[in-house]
Each structure stands twice: as structure tokens, then as C-alpha cells.
Enzyme design. Structure first.
Site, short mmCIF file in Angstrom:
data_model
loop_
_atom_site.label_atom_id
_atom_site.label_comp_id
_atom_site.label_asym_id
_atom_site.label_seq_id
_atom_site.Cartn_x
_atom_site.Cartn_y
_atom_site.Cartn_z
N ARG A 23 0.84 -1.41 0.01
CA ARG A 23 -0.18 -0.05 0.10
C ARG A 23 0.96 1.45 0.05
O ARG A 23 0.45 2.21 0.37
CB ARG A 23 -0.95 0.09 1.16
CG ARG A 23 -1.85 -1.13 1.28
CD ARG A 23 -3.21 -0.90 2.02
NE ARG A 23 -4.12 -2.00 1.93
CZ ARG A 23 -3.86 -2.96 2.73
NH1 ARG A 23 -2.89 -2.84 3.69
NH2 ARG A 23 -4.69 -4.03 2.59
N LYS A 72 1.85 11.35 -11.39
CA LYS A 72 0.96 10.42 -12.05
C LYS A 72 1.76 9.10 -12.34
O LYS A 72 2.94 9.18 -12.99
CB LYS A 72 0.46 10.88 -13.41
CG LYS A 72 -0.54 11.85 -13.27
CD LYS A 72 -1.01 12.07 -14.71
CE LYS A 72 -2.15 13.25 -14.64
NZ LYS A 72 -2.64 13.46 -15.90
N GLU A 95 7.56 19.00 -25.05
CA GLU A 95 6.82 19.45 -23.97
C GLU A 95 7.21 20.73 -23.18
O GLU A 95 6.60 21.56 -22.77
CB GLU A 95 7.05 18.18 -22.81
CG GLU A 95 6.70 16.93 -22.98
CD GLU A 95 4.99 16.64 -22.95
OE1 GLU A 95 4.35 17.88 -22.58
OE2 GLU A 95 4.60 15.84 -23.10
N LYS A 115 5.39 23.17 -14.25
CA LYS A 115 4.41 22.11 -14.11
C LYS A 115 4.21 21.93 -12.53
O LYS A 115 3.26 21.56 -12.20
CB LYS A 115 5.08 20.88 -14.63
CG LYS A 115 4.23 19.60 -14.28
CD LYS A 115 4.27 18.43 -15.20
CE LYS A 115 3.33 17.22 -14.95
NZ LYS A 115 3.61 16.10 -15.38
N GLU A 142 -6.23 16.85 -10.93
CA GLU A 142 -6.69 16.89 -12.44
C GLU A 142 -8.13 17.16 -12.30
O GLU A 142 -8.87 16.50 -13.06
CB GLU A 142 -6.44 15.92 -13.43
CG GLU A 142 -6.43 16.43 -14.84
CD GLU A 142 -5.63 15.70 -15.76
OE1 GLU A 142 -4.59 15.51 -15.82
OE2 GLU A 142 -6.37 15.20 -16.79
N ARG A 200 -5.09 21.59 -14.02
CA ARG A 200 -4.02 20.52 -14.45
C ARG A 200 -4.52 20.12 -15.80
O ARG A 200 -3.33 19.90 -16.70
CB ARG A 200 -4.07 19.46 -13.60
CG ARG A 200 -2.86 18.71 -13.86
CD ARG A 200 -2.48 17.25 -13.02
NE ARG A 200 -1.43 16.70 -13.10
CZ ARG A 200 -0.66 15.99 -12.34
NH1 ARG A 200 -0.85 16.06 -11.15
NH2 ARG A 200 0.08 15.13 -12.80
N ASN A 258 -2.61 19.45 -20.90
CA ASN A 258 -3.06 18.70 -22.04
C ASN A 258 -2.78 19.45 -23.45
O ASN A 258 -3.38 18.70 -24.36
CB ASN A 258 -4.28 18.18 -21.61
CG ASN A 258 -4.44 16.83 -22.26
OD1 ASN A 258 -3.37 15.99 -22.24
ND2 ASN A 258 -5.83 16.48 -22.87
N HIS A 300 -2.05 17.79 -26.59
CA HIS A 300 -2.36 16.23 -26.38
C HIS A 300 -3.44 15.62 -27.00
O HIS A 300 -3.21 14.28 -27.33
CB HIS A 300 -1.93 15.93 -24.91
CG HIS A 300 -0.69 16.11 -24.37
ND1 HIS A 300 0.13 17.04 -24.49
CD2 HIS A 300 0.20 14.99 -23.91
CE1 HIS A 300 1.36 16.95 -24.17
NE2 HIS A 300 1.10 15.89 -23.70
N HIS A 360 -2.54 12.34 -28.94
CA HIS A 360 -2.84 10.92 -28.55
C HIS A 360 -3.18 10.38 -29.76
O HIS A 360 -3.14 8.98 -30.02
CB HIS A 360 -3.95 10.70 -27.24
CG HIS A 360 -3.25 11.35 -26.18
ND1 HIS A 360 -3.97 11.90 -25.07
CD2 HIS A 360 -1.87 11.24 -25.73
CE1 HIS A 360 -3.18 12.12 -24.13
NE2 HIS A 360 -1.86 11.85 -24.57
N HIS A 405 6.46 10.49 -28.08
CA HIS A 405 5.24 11.27 -27.65
C HIS A 405 5.69 12.73 -27.98
O HIS A 405 4.64 13.51 -28.34
CB HIS A 405 5.42 10.90 -25.98
CG HIS A 405 4.41 11.50 -25.47
ND1 HIS A 405 3.10 11.71 -25.59
CD2 HIS A 405 4.38 12.89 -24.66
CE1 HIS A 405 2.36 12.57 -24.80
NE2 HIS A 405 3.30 13.41 -24.25
ZN ZN Z 1 3.01 14.79 -22.71
#
Ligand code: ZN
Ligand code: ADP
Length: 361
Positions: free
Chosen positions: A121, A143, A185, A227, A237, A241, A245, A248, A252, A265
Site C-alpha cells: 500500500r 502520475k 513538452e 508544471k 486533475e 491541470r 494537455n 495532447h 494521442h 510522444h
Molecule cells: Zn506529454
């Protein structure tokens, strides 16, 4: 050396950025009261170059370090790989105060963070990102995730590290294409929140491409600062936040349409930002001059500005399957100017299709 603080009450931590962080890493490992047994997770490329030096550093701070090496590449971000690491952790006898160190790019950081968040945990997690993309993005903000066969990052958590150590020397061995991926980025941070930073990138593009130490220290720390600031206002988020994106949604769909292998990416993000800027211009949120300034910077940094052989219809459909699409509504992050973005969930389909036509050659 620079230190950026990520302010999250009792989960706050520091990001150390510099050309030689040996003593910072050693002091941290010695002073945190971790259990003696620790684990360092890395990948098969990085193991050969950097693992020995980091392990001896941690051992000189009194830790006994078990190294776990995963094959380099995105396929290692899986539950089956995680299970192998849990087994090794149990057999080695890691306890709740044992630290997990992630030495590697985004793949290693996300996977090791997922282990740290779930094994017993949760145990202390430390990031030592070696790719530019991981240094300015995935290692900051908490994340962590593994992929599912049906989609990327679908199984994960928000789990903050105890510290992040960004050593600029790692960049020397990083393939050029991976540098460009991180730059995607970095440009994003300028667009979403700091016009001066955008101008700075524009004025120093040549030096950035030679990885000039003091410039890299500046742009990496400014990226982490931006960031960190966003994340500390919205850790999980629910609002702000989302501006991270920017670029993005289309990125994606590019990654999906090209089988997650043809484009990195960051390359997909660079092209996705041009797509989002195109939409912003069509909606008259920005003028042509701002659109061209973004496109120019992307070209100046020798990143790609369009993709090839991708099916526009397929890409258009795939944006509705994005994790961030809720009730069929896409939250587009669009430009109000260079340095400011806003969210718009009502972009007409025709404009989105035109933007796809523009970025696919
Ligand atoms: Zn990214
Ligand atoms: P990300 O781009 O999210 O960081 P990866 O973790 O897959 O993705 O890293 C990209 C690639 O770069 C991987 O093949 C990884 O092994 C390699 N890599 C990461 N850091 C370095 C480095 N400092 N030197 C050489 N190769 C590196």
C-alpha cells in the site's frame, strides 16, 4: 544547481536540477531514514550506462540496493512486468520504509512509481529521470501507471515521489530524437503559461540544440517550475491541470494512428500543438502571427511539424475515445495568446477536421 519545490502540503518535495548531484543524492539517501534494503528499477539501456554509479552512490549512503532491470521500451509498462517486480520485492524483503528508486525515462518512472504506490500500500519513491521527457514532464506531478492492452496508462494512481534528481549529464547519451521529444513538452510550457519563456526558447534555440549546460539547467528548471505550480494547485486533475494537455488531444490520436511506434510522444505533441493552434486561429482566438510564431519555434528546434501516412478519419474518431473525453465532449486546450490558454468544449467538427488535414501531409 537549482531546486524547485513542489508544494503539496505534507506531500511536498524538492526537484534538484544540476550538472552533478552526487552529494545531494547521497545526503538524501543517508538522511531520510529509509530501511536498509532498497530497490533500484531501471531499463536495459540505462543499466549499462548509469546503474553502477548510482548504486554505489546509494550504497555509500548505507543502503543495500537490489537492481531490477526491465527491457527498454513501452511494453515494460505492464501489469505482468509489475508482477515480476512485486515477486522480486517480496523475495528480497522490501518493507514499508524501503525506498524504490526509478532510474530511467518515463517508462521506468511510471512503472516504478506504480510499484511504489501499490506494494504494501505504498512505500517511499524517488525519481532519477534520465530522459529529457521524463525530466520535464513525467517525473514531476505524481502520475504513475501501467498500460492495459486496450489503452495506455489506464491503470494507475496519483503518487508523489519524496524527491526528484535531474542530472544534466544523463542527456549526453540520450539519442537526439529523444531530446527532441522532450523539447515538445518544453515548448508547451511556454505556450500555456509563460511568454517570456517562449521568447527565451526562441532566442536560444541554437544553444538548446547543442545541449549547452547552463541553458539546459534554465529551461529544465523553468519547465519543472511551471508544471509544479500547476500541479500544486490541482494535484488530481479536476481543473487547472488540464492545461498541461495542450497539444495532447491530437498527439494521442497521432500516436494511436501510427501504432505508438513511428512517432515519439514529444514529436506527436509538437504536431498536436500546431493542430491546437490552428483551431485557435480558426476560432479567432489568436491571429496568424501567433500561429506562425509557434510553428517557427517548432521548426527552429528541428522538431517535426506534420505527420505522414495517417488516416484523418481514423484520427478524428479516435479523439472521442481519449481518456480525457467525458460524455463525448472533448475539452480542447486552445491558445488565447502565447503564454495563455483556455478550455473550450464546443469546437465544431469541421474545424477539427481541417486542423487534422493541416497536420497530416
Ligand atoms: Zn506529454
Ligand atoms: P520516455 O521518452 O517517456 O522517457 P523511455 O523511458 O522509453 O521513454 O525512454 C526513451 C528511450 O531512451 C529508452 O530506450 C531508454 O532506454 C532511453 N534512455 C533514457 N534515458 C537515456 C539516457 N540518459 N541515455 C541513453 N538512453 C536513454
Amino acid at each position: 544547481m537549482k531546486i524547485v519545490k513542489v508544494d503539496l502540503d505534507k506531500n511536498s518535495y524538492n526537484i534538484f536540477i544540476g550538472g552533478d548531484l552526487k552529494s545531494e543524492i547521497k545526503n538524501f539517501a543517508a538522511n531520510e531514514k529509509f530501511s536498509k534494503k532498497a530497490m533500484l528499477i531501471t531499463d536495459s539501456n540505462i543499466e549499462k550506462i548509469f546503474a553502477d554509479q548510482i548504486v554505489s552512490l546509494l550504497e555509500s549512503a548505507g543502503l543495500n540496493v537490489k537492481i531490477f532491470v526491465v527491457p527498454a521500451g513501452e511494453t515494460s509498462k505492464s501489469l505482468s512486468q509489475a508482477e515480476k517486480i512485486y515477486t522480486a520485492a517480496i523475495e528480497y524483503g522490501l518493507d514499508r520504509k524501503s525506498a524504490i528508486f526509478a532510474l530511467g525515462g518515463g517508462v521506468v518512472g511510471d512503472l516504478a512509481g506504480f510499484i511504489a504506490a501499490t506494494y504494501l500500500r505504498g512505500l517511499p519513491f524517488v525519481q532519477i529521470p534520465t530522459s529529457l521527457l521524463a525530466q520535464v514532464d513525467s517525473s514531476v506531478g505524481g502520475k504513475v501507471a501501467v498500460n492495459h492492452q486496450l489503452g495506455k496508462n489506464l491503470i494507475g494512481a496519483f503518487y508523489q515521489p519524496k524527491a526528484v534528481f535531474i542530472d544534466l549529464n544523463f542527456l549526453k547519451t540520450l539519442p537526439e530524437r529523444e531530446i527532441k521529444s522532450g523539447l515538445g513538452e518544453i515548448v508547451k510550457y511556454g505556450v500555456i503559461s509563460d511568454k517570456n519563456f517562449f521568447d527565451y526558447l526562441n532566442d536560444n534555440a541554437d544553444k538548446i540544440l547543442t545541449l549547452d549546460h547552463s541553458i539546459m539547467e534554465k529551461i529544465i528548471s523553468r519547465s519543472c517550475e511551471i508544471k509544479a505550480n500547476v500541479v500544486s494547485h490541482d494535484e488530481k486533475e479536476s481543473g487547472l491541470r488540464r492545461i498541461l494537455n495542450f497539444g495532447h488531444t491530437m498527439a494521442h490520436s497521432i500516436e494511436e494512428a501510427s501504432g505508438y511506434s513511428r512517432y515519439t510522444h514529444g514529436e506527436a505533441v509538437a504536431v498536436g500543438m500546431i493542430g491546437a493552434a490552428f483551431i485557435s486561429r480558426e476560432l479567432k482566438m489568436i491571429g496568424d502571427e501567433e500561429f506562425k510564431r509557434l510553428e517557427n519555434l517548432i521548426n527552429k528546434l528541428k522538431m517535426i511539424s506534420h505527420v505522414e501516412n495517417c488516416d484523418v478519419d481514423h484520427m478524428f474518431k479516435s479523439i472521442f475515445r481519449d481518456k480525457k473525453t467525458i460524455n463525448g465532449k472533448i475539452s480542447w486546450v486552445l491558445m488565447k495568446s502565447i503564454g495563455e490558454v483556455s478550455i473550450n468544449s464546443n469546437v465544431p467538427d469541421e474545424i477539427v477536421k481541417e486542423a487534422f488535414d493541416y497536420i497530416v501531409k
